[in-house]
Design an enzyme around this catalytic site. Structure first.
Site, short mmCIF file in Angstrom:
data_model
loop_
_atom_site.label_atom_id
_atom_site.label_comp_id
_atom_site.label_asym_id
_atom_site.label_seq_id
_atom_site.Cartn_x
_atom_site.Cartn_y
_atom_site.Cartn_z
N GLN A 22 0.49 -1.39 0.27
CA GLN A 22 0.33 0.00 -0.25
C GLN A 22 0.91 1.76 0.39
OE1 GLN A 22 -3.01 -0.48 -0.35
NE2 GLN A 22 -3.64 -2.27 0.13
N CYS B 190 -9.46 -8.33 5.34
CA CYS B 190 -8.17 -9.40 5.65
C CYS B 190 -7.39 -8.77 6.35
CB CYS B 190 -6.94 -9.66 3.76
SG CYS B 190 -7.95 -10.35 2.60
N1 PMP Z 1 -0.28 -6.38 1.83
C1 PMP Z 1 -1.44 -5.92 2.02
C2 PMP Z 1 -1.00 -4.18 3.01
C3 PMP Z 1 -2.12 -5.89 1.02
O1 PMP Z 1 -3.30 -4.69 1.05
C4 PMP Z 1 -2.50 -6.37 0.29
C5 PMP Z 1 -3.34 -6.66 -0.69
N2 PMP Z 1 -4.79 -6.31 -0.33
C6 PMP Z 1 -1.94 -7.65 0.76
C7 PMP Z 1 -0.39 -7.51 1.02
C8 PMP Z 1 -1.73 -9.25 -0.76
O2 PMP Z 1 -1.08 -8.29 -2.06
P1 PMP Z 1 -1.61 -9.41 -3.56
O3 PMP Z 1 -2.45 -9.74 -2.85
O4 PMP Z 1 -1.30 -7.82 -4.27
O5 PMP Z 1 -0.68 -10.59 -2.97
#
Ligand code: PMP
Length: 427
Positions: free
Chosen positions: A220, A385
């Protein structure tokens, strides 16, 4: 008479001109579309940003004119694809201040990057009673990979607390670092609250107190602020292409050269070996040691173009524009007594990126998202998440509004009108 400017001042570039958002929006074809009869207001950038035409064209141009498998053939197309893939690596590495492109591993994204570090760097170094220290605001992809390796090794995961204001409690974190700490892994920017963690300060604390590796989830941060991994003083930095206006299915892990060189492969297969017999195999040097199999060639090339696009717009300008959108949003939300904004208390210790989590009295975040969607406004509802953070904040879910470089003040106003509509419906 004004004093002559110092050399440093004269060499400092003049503050960048404000962003011409209307012109910028013309670069993003998807922003022209309507949703449910309304012009799209896309405020879900923390989940995935949209792509400018140059990125879409670069991917399509690769497939139309020169695609072939990289690193394999001596024919012209293969050489062209290989050159373009490796040039993209160089661009992405420079973009985050990596000392060398050999320290930049292409992965599928932040999740794979963090799993790679957990498995290849941490697992061999972890033993019974060792500790992996996280923070209370981590995304699941910076929690679960560590749990998996801890379960296998007898190490344990701990998490430094987050204050009620949504800041990382640095004093507590410092207290928790000890000889058993082998990894400290933290988000540069929280995807749920927007908190910008002072990674350089954390890295200094870790160095003073342990030999732990400092792993940063930069998913982010990279699209919203200048990132220089050398200045941050961390050991690993993970990020995703799709959040930085690039293609999906591609991301990267930066790692310190000496650490990468000491790590066993993550996956086995073609392209990561120098010699294979049935008895044993020998591996190439990083970064290719960690890129088994045919890579995501066109997406990597698209990511390189996304980086050039970000640079041409300018991270400083993007950050300033997004901060103005954030202030505009917070000011208006402040006037709505039935809206509670999480983690943006005035005077909070850390900076905030342009991500706002909120809850509305008497309405479930998913219902809010549905009502906003009917007005063409895309936001996200859920736990983002980050279930442990939600638990600490005492909410099951929030409505999350997250900005990108192309959002406008008018779109903020439409969001606020949309929230009034939610209030009208739920009473
Ligand atoms: N870390 C953070 C802070 C995120 O916002 C995200 C995506 N929502 C991820 C990790 C995971 O990224 P990706 O799904 O592209 O692997």
């Amino acid at each position: 008479m004004t004093a002559p400017a110092s050399l440093a001042e004269r060499e400092r570039p003049a503050a960048a001109a404000a962003l011409d958002v209307d012109r910028l929006r013309e670069s993003f074809p998807i922003l022209d579309r309507e949703v449910h009869g309304h012009p799209l207001v896309y405020l879900d950038n923390a989940a995935s940003a949209q792509r400018p035409e140059v990125v879409i064209d670069a991917v399509s141009d690769c497939y139309r004119t020169y695609y072939a498998n990289a690193h394999r053939g001596v024919h012209a197309l293969s050489e062209q694809s290989t050159d373009a893939y490796e040039a993209a690596r160089g661009k992405v590495a420079r973009f985050i201040g990596a000392p060398s492109s050999g320290e930049l591993v292409f992965t599928r994204g932040t999740t794979e990057s963090l799993n790679l570090v957990a498995r290849s760097c941490a697992r061999p170094r972890l033993g019974e009673g060792d500790e992996v220290l996280l923070t209370g605001m981590e995304h699941h992809s910076n929690i679960v990979p560590w749990q998996l390796v801890c379960e296998e090794t007898g190490a344990r995961v701990r998490a430094a607390p987050v204050t009620d204001d949504g800041d990382l409690d640095l004093d507590e974190l410092a207290e928790m670092i000890g000889e058993r700490t082998k990894v400290v892994a933290l988000a540069h920017v929280s995807n749920a609250l927007g908190t910008v963690n002072d990674v350089a300060a954390v890295a200094r604390l870790v160095r003073e107190r342990s030999n732990a590796a400092v792993v940063v989830d930069g998913a982010q941060a990279v699209p919203h602020m200048e990132v220089d991994v050398s200045a941050l003083g961390c050991d690993f930095y993970a990020f995703s292409g799709h959040k930085m206006y690039g293609p999906g299915g591609i991301g990267a892990l930066w790692g310190r050269a000496e650490l990468l060189a000491s790590m066993p492969p993550y996956h086995g297969g073609g392209a990561m070996i120098t010699r294979v017999t049935f008895e044993r195999s020998e591996y190439t040097a990083p970064p290719h040691r960690f890129e088994a199999g045919t890579p995501a060639i066109a997406p990597a090339i698209g990511l390189g173009v996304a980086v050039s696009f970000l640079e041409s717009v300018g991270l400083e300008r993007i950050e300033r524009h997004e901060q103005e959108l954030l202030s505009h949003t917070l000011e208006q939300l402040n006037d709505l007594p039935w809206v509670r904004v999480l983690g943006h208390a005035p005077g909070a210790g850390s900076a905030r990126a342009a991500v706002v989590s909120l809850v509305i009295d008497g309405s479930h975040p998913h219902d809010v998202a549905t009502i906003l969607d009917e007005q063409g406004i895309a936001i996200r509802a859920g736990h983002h998440c980050a279930q442990p953070l939600m638990e600490a904040l005492g909410v099951p879910a929030t409505v999350r509004v997250s900005f990108g470089m192309y959002n406008t003040h008018e779109e903020v106003d439409r969001l606020i009108l949309g929230l009034h509509e939610v209030r009208r419906i739920f009473g």
